[in-house]
Design a protein around this motif. Structure first.
Motif, PDB file in Angstrom:
ATOM      1  N   VAL A 164      82.835  24.246  40.518  1.00  0.00           N
ATOM      2  CA  VAL A 164      82.085  25.481  40.299  1.00  0.00           C
ATOM      3  C   VAL A 164      81.913  25.740  38.806  1.00  0.00           C
ATOM      4  CG1 VAL A 164      82.041  27.977  40.627  1.00  0.00           C
ATOM      5  CG2 VAL A 164      82.796  26.501  42.498  1.00  0.00           C
ATOM      6  N   THR A 165      82.977  25.586  38.035  1.00  0.00           N
ATOM      7  CA  THR A 165      82.876  25.867  36.597  1.00  0.00           C
ATOM      8  C   THR A 165      81.955  24.871  35.894  1.00  0.00           C
ATOM      9  OG1 THR A 165      84.931  24.626  36.228  1.00  0.00           O
ATOM     10  CG2 THR A 165      85.108  27.017  36.393  1.00  0.00           C
ATOM     11  N   ALA A 166      81.726  23.710  36.507  1.00  0.00           N
ATOM     12  CA  ALA A 166      80.852  22.695  35.895  1.00  0.00           C
ATOM     13  C   ALA A 166      79.382  22.897  36.243  1.00  0.00           C
ATOM     14  CB  ALA A 166      81.298  21.300  36.336  1.00  0.00           C
ATOM     15  N   VAL A 167      79.065  23.869  37.088  1.00  0.00           N
ATOM     16  CA  VAL A 167      77.676  24.099  37.490  1.00  0.00           C
ATOM     17  C   VAL A 167      76.822  24.478  36.279  1.00  0.00           C
ATOM     18  CG1 VAL A 167      76.139  25.635  38.807  1.00  0.00           C
ATOM     19  CG2 VAL A 167      78.229  24.757  39.865  1.00  0.00           C
ATOM     20  N   ASP A 168      75.631  23.902  36.220  1.00  0.00           N
ATOM     21  CA  ASP A 168      74.670  24.231  35.160  1.00  0.00           C
ATOM     22  C   ASP A 168      73.980  25.540  35.546  1.00  0.00           C
ATOM     23  OD1 ASP A 168      72.701  24.380  33.231  1.00  0.00           O
ATOM     24  OD2 ASP A 168      71.530  22.670  34.003  1.00  0.00           O
ATOM     25  N   VAL A 169      74.617  26.662  35.209  1.00  0.00           N
ATOM     26  CA  VAL A 169      74.093  27.962  35.609  1.00  0.00           C
ATOM     27  C   VAL A 169      72.720  28.249  35.001  1.00  0.00           C
ATOM     28  CG1 VAL A 169      74.489  30.447  35.569  1.00  0.00           C
ATOM     29  CG2 VAL A 169      76.379  28.899  36.100  1.00  0.00           C
ATOM     30  N   PRO A 170      72.500  28.012  33.699  1.00  0.00           N
ATOM     31  CA  PRO A 170      71.156  28.257  33.152  1.00  0.00           C
ATOM     32  C   PRO A 170      70.082  27.452  33.885  1.00  0.00           C
ATOM     33  CG  PRO A 170      72.738  28.022  31.368  1.00  0.00           C
ATOM     34  CD  PRO A 170      73.455  27.636  32.631  1.00  0.00           C
ATOM     35  N   GLY A 171      70.405  26.207  34.237  1.00  0.00           N
ATOM     36  CA  GLY A 171      69.450  25.385  34.979  1.00  0.00           C
ATOM     37  C   GLY A 171      69.157  25.973  36.346  1.00  0.00           C
ATOM     38  N   GLU A 172      70.196  26.441  37.029  1.00  0.00           N
ATOM     39  CA  GLU A 172      69.998  27.053  38.350  1.00  0.00           C
ATOM     40  C   GLU A 172      69.160  28.321  38.225  1.00  0.00           C
ATOM     41  OE1 GLU A 172      70.761  25.769  41.230  1.00  0.00           O
ATOM     42  OE2 GLU A 172      71.681  24.039  40.263  1.00  0.00           O
ATOM     43  N   ARG A 173      69.413  29.111  37.193  1.00  0.00           N
ATOM     44  CA  ARG A 173      68.649  30.343  37.011  1.00  0.00           C
ATOM     45  C   ARG A 173      67.175  30.042  36.749  1.00  0.00           C
ATOM     46  NH1 ARG A 173      72.309  34.752  36.633  1.00  0.00           N
ATOM     47  NH2 ARG A 173      70.518  36.116  36.311  1.00  0.00           N
ATOM     48  N   ARG A 174      66.899  28.982  36.007  1.00  0.00           N
ATOM     49  CA  ARG A 174      65.505  28.614  35.743  1.00  0.00           C
ATOM     50  C   ARG A 174      64.789  28.226  37.028  1.00  0.00           C
ATOM     51  NH1 ARG A 174      67.770  26.314  31.042  1.00  0.00           N
ATOM     52  NH2 ARG A 174      67.970  24.270  32.065  1.00  0.00           N
ATOM     53  N   VAL A 175      65.442  27.414  37.846  1.00  0.00           N
ATOM     54  CA  VAL A 175      64.826  26.964  39.097  1.00  0.00           C
ATOM     55  C   VAL A 175      64.580  28.140  40.034  1.00  0.00           C
ATOM     56  CG1 VAL A 175      65.208  25.600  41.191  1.00  0.00           C
ATOM     57  CG2 VAL A 175      65.767  24.626  38.956  1.00  0.00           C
ATOM     58  N   VAL A 176      65.603  28.956  40.232  1.00  0.00           N
ATOM     59  CA  VAL A 176      65.469  30.096  41.140  1.00  0.00           C
ATOM     60  C   VAL A 176      64.488  31.118  40.562  1.00  0.00           C
ATOM     61  CG1 VAL A 176      66.681  32.006  42.261  1.00  0.00           C
ATOM     62  CG2 VAL A 176      67.771  29.751  42.100  1.00  0.00           C
ATOM     63  N   GLY A 177      64.556  31.342  39.259  1.00  0.00           N
ATOM     64  CA  GLY A 177      63.660  32.307  38.636  1.00  0.00           C
ATOM     65  C   GLY A 177      62.202  31.939  38.809  1.00  0.00           C
ATOM     66  N   ALA A 178      61.888  30.652  38.672  1.00  0.00           N
ATOM     67  CA  ALA A 178      60.503  30.208  38.842  1.00  0.00           C
ATOM     68  C   ALA A 178      60.036  30.435  40.279  1.00  0.00           C
ATOM     69  CB  ALA A 178      60.386  28.733  38.473  1.00  0.00           C
ATOM     70  N   LEU A 179      60.908  30.189  41.243  1.00  0.00           N
ATOM     71  CA  LEU A 179      60.548  30.407  42.642  1.00  0.00           C
ATOM     72  C   LEU A 179      60.371  31.892  42.928  1.00  0.00           C
ATOM     73  CD1 LEU A 179      60.062  29.360  45.484  1.00  0.00           C
ATOM     74  CD2 LEU A 179      62.542  29.234  45.815  1.00  0.00           C
ATOM     75  N   LEU A 180      61.241  32.725  42.377  1.00  0.00           N
ATOM     76  CA  LEU A 180      61.127  34.165  42.591  1.00  0.00           C
ATOM     77  C   LEU A 180      59.868  34.733  41.934  1.00  0.00           C
ATOM     78  CD1 LEU A 180      64.833  35.307  42.070  1.00  0.00           C
ATOM     79  CD2 LEU A 180      63.631  34.911  44.232  1.00  0.00           C
ATOM     80  N   ALA A 181      59.425  34.119  40.828  1.00  0.00           N
ATOM     81  CA  ALA A 181      58.175  34.551  40.196  1.00  0.00           C
ATOM     82  C   ALA A 181      57.000  34.305  41.142  1.00  0.00           C
ATOM     83  CB  ALA A 181      57.967  33.811  38.878  1.00  0.00           C
ATOM     84  N   ARG A 182      57.028  33.182  41.846  1.00  0.00           N
ATOM     85  CA  ARG A 182      55.968  32.899  42.829  1.00  0.00           C
ATOM     86  C   ARG A 182      56.042  33.877  43.994  1.00  0.00           C
ATOM     87  NH1 ARG A 182      57.283  27.013  44.324  1.00  0.00           N
ATOM     88  NH2 ARG A 182      55.530  27.268  45.755  1.00  0.00           N
ATOM     89  N   VAL A 183      57.266  34.210  44.421  1.00  0.00           N
ATOM     90  CA  VAL A 183      57.440  35.211  45.476  1.00  0.00           C
ATOM     91  C   VAL A 183      56.832  36.533  45.042  1.00  0.00           C
ATOM     92  CG1 VAL A 183      59.148  36.634  46.688  1.00  0.00           C
ATOM     93  CG2 VAL A 183      59.501  34.164  46.496  1.00  0.00           C
ATOM     94  N   SER A 184      57.156  36.934  43.821  1.00  0.00           N
ATOM     95  CA  SER A 184      56.669  38.205  43.299  1.00  0.00           C
ATOM     96  C   SER A 184      55.149  38.259  43.290  1.00  0.00           C
ATOM     97  CB  SER A 184      57.217  38.425  41.886  1.00  0.00           C
ATOM     98  OG  SER A 184      56.703  39.598  41.308  1.00  0.00           O
ATOM     99  N   GLU A 185      54.517  37.200  42.821  1.00  0.00           N
ATOM    100  CA  GLU A 185      53.055  37.171  42.767  1.00  0.00           C
ATOM    101  C   GLU A 185      52.447  37.265  44.161  1.00  0.00           C
ATOM    102  OE1 GLU A 185      50.872  37.284  40.240  1.00  0.00           O
ATOM    103  OE2 GLU A 185      52.635  37.661  38.992  1.00  0.00           O
ATOM    104  N   LEU A 186      53.043  36.551  45.095  1.00  0.00           N
ATOM    105  CA  LEU A 186      52.536  36.585  46.476  1.00  0.00           C
ATOM    106  C   LEU A 186      52.632  37.983  47.068  1.00  0.00           C
ATOM    107  CD1 LEU A 186      53.726  33.486  48.575  1.00  0.00           C
ATOM    108  CD2 LEU A 186      51.390  34.336  48.290  1.00  0.00           C
ATOM    109  N   VAL A 187      53.798  38.588  46.938  1.00  0.00           N
ATOM    110  CA  VAL A 187      54.036  39.900  47.542  1.00  0.00           C
ATOM    111  C   VAL A 187      53.180  40.963  46.870  1.00  0.00           C
ATOM    112  CG1 VAL A 187      55.755  41.706  47.913  1.00  0.00           C
ATOM    113  CG2 VAL A 187      56.361  39.317  48.322  1.00  0.00           C
TER     114      VAL A 187
END
Length: 285
Positions: A164-187
């Motif tokens: 868990v401590t080795a997880v690339d958190v900034p990388g995960e946030r970028r991936v999820v953030g980009a997907l949530l941006a698409r969700v936001s635009e759709l909604v």
């Protein structure tokens, strides 16, 4: 700052209904070993009455892992504690990652446990957003991708402490953030009228009383101390918006996208403020 916001529209059948996050993403302090009261540092300020180093137990922490001044945190100078939310990470670390061993009876777990908490909290925050997105009918075309991301992030939270401590958190946030941006635009594309884009805007202390911000993009906006009394914030994207001290009295946040408990707790409101389902009205409002 004037209310230069877009047109308010009538309600429609595709409006988001709000988040109903799983119980696993809600803090269960009774199943946690008070990790936020020990692992995290704080500095004497308007939010905390004293300094505390990371890994140092708060002076008000009792032997049973409960707060000795929980009922009076704001009055005793600790409003920051009432704003914080771990999104269920505390009980995950305590009961799953470390199998119910607490840092007092098993002191060798203290340092790794405290290191895991901030990472786990960020992963659980991402799960909160993705879980909300999966409740939005307007985001149906992306539900498959959202489920895949949710399952992958959930697997990351189930690893051992070192994993868990080795997880690339900034990388995960970028991936999820980009997907949530698409969700936001759709909604928000289904919101009638003009949609304002205030992403990352400096709106500190802005006079936005009665502003028509339905469907607006407020992601990452600085709304510290803003006057949002009576504002129409329905279906506005407020992911990461800084609402500290913002006045939401009488504001309508029905269907506001990616609104979290820490944001609500950091703001001011009243009995006439409308919050999305799944978010409780703070007791200090």
């Amino acid at each position: 700052m004037t209310n230069d916001a877009g047109e308010a529209g009538s309600t429609d059948s595709t409006a988001p209904t709000g988040a109903h996050p799983p119980s696993a993403l809600r803090a269960d302090c009774g199943s946690c070993f008070a990790l936020c009261c020990v692992a995290l540092p704080f500095t004497a300020s308007a939010d905390f009455a004293v300094d505390k180093a990371a890994g140092e137990p708060c002076g008000h922490l009792r032997a049973d892992f409960r707060c000795g001044i929980h009922a009076d945190l704001r009055q005793r100078g600790f409003p920051g504690c009432t704003v914080f939310d771990c999104f269920g990470a505390g009980q995950k670390v305590s009961q799953v990652t470390f199998g119910g061993k607490d840092w007092r009876s098993a002191p060798e777990t203290a340092r790794p446990m405290f290191d895991v908490l901030p990472v786990m909290r960020q992963l659980h925050e991402l799960l909160w957003y993705v879980s909300e997105a999966l409740t939005l009918p307007g985001a149906a075309p992306l539900h498959g991708e959202l489920r895949a991301v949710r399952d992958r992030v959930e697997r990351l939270t189930r690893g051992g402490a070192a994993e868990v401590t080795a997880v690339d958190v900034p990388g995960e946030r970028r991936v999820v953030g980009a997907l949530l941006a698409r969700v936001s635009e759709l909604v928000r594309s289904g919101v009638p009228g003009r949609r304002r884009d205030h992403r990352g805007a400096d709106l500190v202390g802005a006079r936005l009383r009665g502003a028509r911000l339905r469907g607006a993009g407020l992601r990452g906006a600085y709304l510290i101390g803003a006057d949002l009394r009576g504002a129409d914030l329905r279906e506005a994207d407020v992911l990461g918006a800084d609402l500290r001290g913002a006045d939401l009295s009488g504001a309508d946040l029905t269907g506001a996208l990616f609104l979290t408990r820490p944001q609500v707790n950091a703001a001011r409101g009243d009995a006439s403020t409308t919050l999305p389902p799944g978010l409780d009205r703070p007791t200090h409002w």
